[in-house]
Scaffold this motif. Structure first.
Motif, PDB file in Angstrom:
ATOM      1  N   MET A   1      36.398  39.822  41.677  1.00 17.25           N
ATOM      2  CA  MET A   1      35.172  40.244  42.327  1.00 17.25           C
ATOM      3  C   MET A   1      34.093  39.204  42.082  1.00 17.25           C
ATOM      4  SD  MET A   1      33.253  43.760  42.913  1.00 17.25           S
ATOM      5  CE  MET A   1      34.524  44.719  42.291  1.00 17.25           C
ATOM      6  N   LYS A   2      33.371  38.890  43.146  1.00 19.00           N
ATOM      7  CA  LYS A   2      32.350  37.858  43.101  1.00 19.00           C
ATOM      8  C   LYS A   2      30.958  38.483  42.995  1.00 19.00           C
ATOM      9  CE  LYS A   2      33.804  34.191  45.797  1.00 19.00           C
ATOM     10  NZ  LYS A   2      33.839  33.316  46.892  1.00 19.00           N
ATOM     11  N   ILE A   3      30.079  37.840  42.273  1.00 18.34           N
ATOM     12  CA  ILE A   3      28.675  38.275  42.233  1.00 18.34           C
ATOM     13  C   ILE A   3      27.913  37.285  43.115  1.00 18.34           C
ATOM     14  CG2 ILE A   3      26.637  38.660  40.772  1.00 18.34           C
ATOM     15  CD1 ILE A   3      28.975  40.538  40.034  1.00 18.34           C
ATOM     16  N   VAL A   4      27.186  37.805  44.106  1.00 19.32           N
ATOM     17  CA  VAL A   4      26.404  36.914  44.967  1.00 19.32           C
ATOM     18  C   VAL A   4      24.923  37.233  44.811  1.00 19.32           C
ATOM     19  CG1 VAL A   4      28.225  36.433  46.664  1.00 19.32           C
ATOM     20  CG2 VAL A   4      26.741  38.383  47.016  1.00 19.32           C
ATOM     21  N   THR A   5      24.096  36.256  45.173  1.00 21.13           N
ATOM     22  CA  THR A   5      22.643  36.383  45.066  1.00 21.13           C
ATOM     23  C   THR A   5      22.021  35.999  46.402  1.00 21.13           C
ATOM     24  OG1 THR A   5      22.415  34.073  44.421  1.00 21.13           O
ATOM     25  CG2 THR A   5      22.711  35.677  42.623  1.00 21.13           C
ATOM     26  N   ASP A   6      20.706  36.179  46.519  1.00 17.70           N
ATOM     27  CA  ASP A   6      20.015  35.737  47.735  1.00 17.70           C
ATOM     28  C   ASP A   6      20.316  34.259  47.982  1.00 17.70           C
ATOM     29  OD1 ASP A   6      18.856  38.191  48.314  1.00 17.70           O
ATOM     30  OD2 ASP A   6      16.916  37.714  47.426  1.00 17.70           O
ATOM     31  N   ALA A   7      20.323  33.475  46.894  1.00 18.75           N
ATOM     32  CA  ALA A   7      20.521  32.033  47.001  1.00 18.75           C
ATOM     33  C   ALA A   7      21.946  31.651  47.426  1.00 18.75           C
ATOM     34  CB  ALA A   7      20.183  31.362  45.678  1.00 18.75           C
ATOM     35  N   SER A   8      22.946  32.418  46.958  1.00 16.23           N
ATOM     36  CA  SER A   8      24.328  32.036  47.263  1.00 16.23           C
ATOM     37  C   SER A   8      24.942  32.807  48.441  1.00 16.23           C
ATOM     38  CB  SER A   8      25.210  32.241  46.014  1.00 16.23           C
ATOM     39  OG  SER A   8      25.365  33.623  45.739  1.00 16.23           O
ATOM     40  N   PHE A   9      24.215  33.780  48.983  1.00 13.63           N
ATOM     41  CA  PHE A   9      24.769  34.669  50.010  1.00 13.63           C
ATOM     42  C   PHE A   9      25.303  33.915  51.223  1.00 13.63           C
ATOM     43  CE2 PHE A   9      24.895  37.907  53.309  1.00 13.63           C
ATOM     44  CZ  PHE A   9      25.430  38.983  52.617  1.00 13.63           C
ATOM     45  N   GLU A  10      24.518  32.970  51.716  1.00 11.32           N
ATOM     46  CA  GLU A  10      24.961  32.244  52.915  1.00 11.32           C
ATOM     47  C   GLU A  10      26.277  31.503  52.671  1.00 11.32           C
ATOM     48  OE1 GLU A  10      23.471  29.255  56.376  1.00 11.32           O
ATOM     49  OE2 GLU A  10      22.046  30.587  55.397  1.00 11.32           O
ATOM     50  N   ALA A  11      26.348  30.748  51.584  1.00 11.05           N
ATOM     51  CA  ALA A  11      27.553  29.970  51.284  1.00 11.05           C
ATOM     52  C   ALA A  11      28.742  30.864  50.945  1.00 11.05           C
ATOM     53  CB  ALA A  11      27.273  29.009  50.136  1.00 11.05           C
ATOM     54  N   GLU A  12      28.524  31.889  50.113  1.00 12.95           N
ATOM     55  CA  GLU A  12      29.617  32.739  49.619  1.00 12.95           C
ATOM     56  C   GLU A  12      30.097  33.779  50.630  1.00 12.95           C
ATOM     57  OE1 GLU A  12      31.064  32.518  46.616  1.00 12.95           O
ATOM     58  OE2 GLU A  12      29.654  31.522  45.307  1.00 12.95           O
ATOM     59  N   VAL A  13      29.181  34.252  51.499  1.00 17.15           N
ATOM     60  CA  VAL A  13      29.537  35.340  52.416  1.00 17.15           C
ATOM     61  C   VAL A  13      29.541  34.881  53.871  1.00 17.15           C
ATOM     62  CG1 VAL A  13      28.905  37.652  53.236  1.00 17.15           C
ATOM     63  CG2 VAL A  13      28.661  37.084  50.808  1.00 17.15           C
ATOM     64  N   LEU A  14      28.412  34.373  54.337  1.00 21.04           N
ATOM     65  CA  LEU A  14      28.295  34.026  55.759  1.00 21.04           C
ATOM     66  C   LEU A  14      29.175  32.845  56.154  1.00 21.04           C
ATOM     67  CD1 LEU A  14      24.458  34.584  56.261  1.00 21.04           C
ATOM     68  CD2 LEU A  14      26.324  36.207  56.571  1.00 21.04           C
ATOM     69  N   GLN A  15      29.404  31.909  55.216  1.00 17.75           N
ATOM     70  CA  GLN A  15      30.234  30.747  55.538  1.00 17.75           C
ATOM     71  C   GLN A  15      31.650  30.863  54.962  1.00 17.75           C
ATOM     72  OE1 GLN A  15      27.878  27.440  54.150  1.00 17.75           O
ATOM     73  NE2 GLN A  15      26.314  27.758  55.703  1.00 17.75           N
ATOM     74  N   ALA A  16      32.000  32.042  54.476  1.00 23.18           N
ATOM     75  CA  ALA A  16      33.337  32.234  53.890  1.00 23.18           C
ATOM     76  C   ALA A  16      34.398  32.068  54.965  1.00 23.18           C
ATOM     77  CB  ALA A  16      33.433  33.626  53.274  1.00 23.18           C
ATOM     78  N   SER A  17      35.554  31.555  54.555  1.00 25.49           N
ATOM     79  CA  SER A  17      36.624  31.319  55.539  1.00 25.49           C
ATOM     80  C   SER A  17      37.293  32.625  55.973  1.00 25.49           C
ATOM     81  CB  SER A  17      37.653  30.357  54.962  1.00 25.49           C
ATOM     82  OG  SER A  17      38.116  30.861  53.729  1.00 25.49           O
ATOM     83  N   GLY A  18      37.288  33.640  55.097  1.00 26.70           N
ATOM     84  CA  GLY A  18      37.904  34.920  55.452  1.00 26.70           C
ATOM     85  C   GLY A  18      36.894  36.041  55.375  1.00 26.70           C
ATOM     86  N   PRO A  19      37.338  37.281  55.628  1.00 21.46           N
ATOM     87  CA  PRO A  19      36.419  38.415  55.556  1.00 21.46           C
ATOM     88  C   PRO A  19      35.931  38.676  54.131  1.00 21.46           C
ATOM     89  CG  PRO A  19      38.660  39.169  56.009  1.00 21.46           C
ATOM     90  CD  PRO A  19      38.698  37.682  55.993  1.00 21.46           C
TER      91      PRO A  19
END
Length: 104
Positions: free
Chosen positions: A1-19
């Motif tokens: 499980m990943k912890i994401v933040t406002d700062a990492s959301f775009e890279a970790e979630v929006l630009q993720a290769s999968g769902p």
């Protein structure tokens, strides 16, 4: 499980290769703590199919605001940078699995 933040959301979630399933939660939220173990299990069970990430809304207020999160726990599945499915509130693990698999 990943912890994401406002700062990492775009890279970790929006630009993720999968769902990515994002759990919008807070420390003080009982139902959030209630579903946490099921999300942990899901993250292991569906490894390679979907990434499970958590974002603390108290520490990261910008992202929930951007996606219209009003109640927690709010679970959103992101695919290709967009919200593919949303569920609000706690649910049993069986329903969680059903929802996630139906969204993949």
């Amino acid at each position: 499980m990943k912890i994401v933040t406002d700062a990492s959301f775009e890279a970790e979630v929006l630009q993720a290769s999968g769902p990515v399933l994002v759990d919008f939660w807070a420390e003080w939220c009982g139902p959030c703590r209630q579903i946490a173990p099921a999300l942990e299990e899901l993250s292991t069970q569906l490894e390679g199919k979907i990434t499970v990430a958590k974002i603390n809304i108290d520490e990261n207020p910008a992202t929930p605001g951007k996606f219209g999160v009003r109640g927690i726990p709010t679970l959103m599945i992101f695919k290709g940078g967009a919200v593919a499915s949303t569920k609000v509130g706690a649910m049993p693990k069986s329903k969680l699995v059903e929802w996630v698999e139906g969204s993949l």
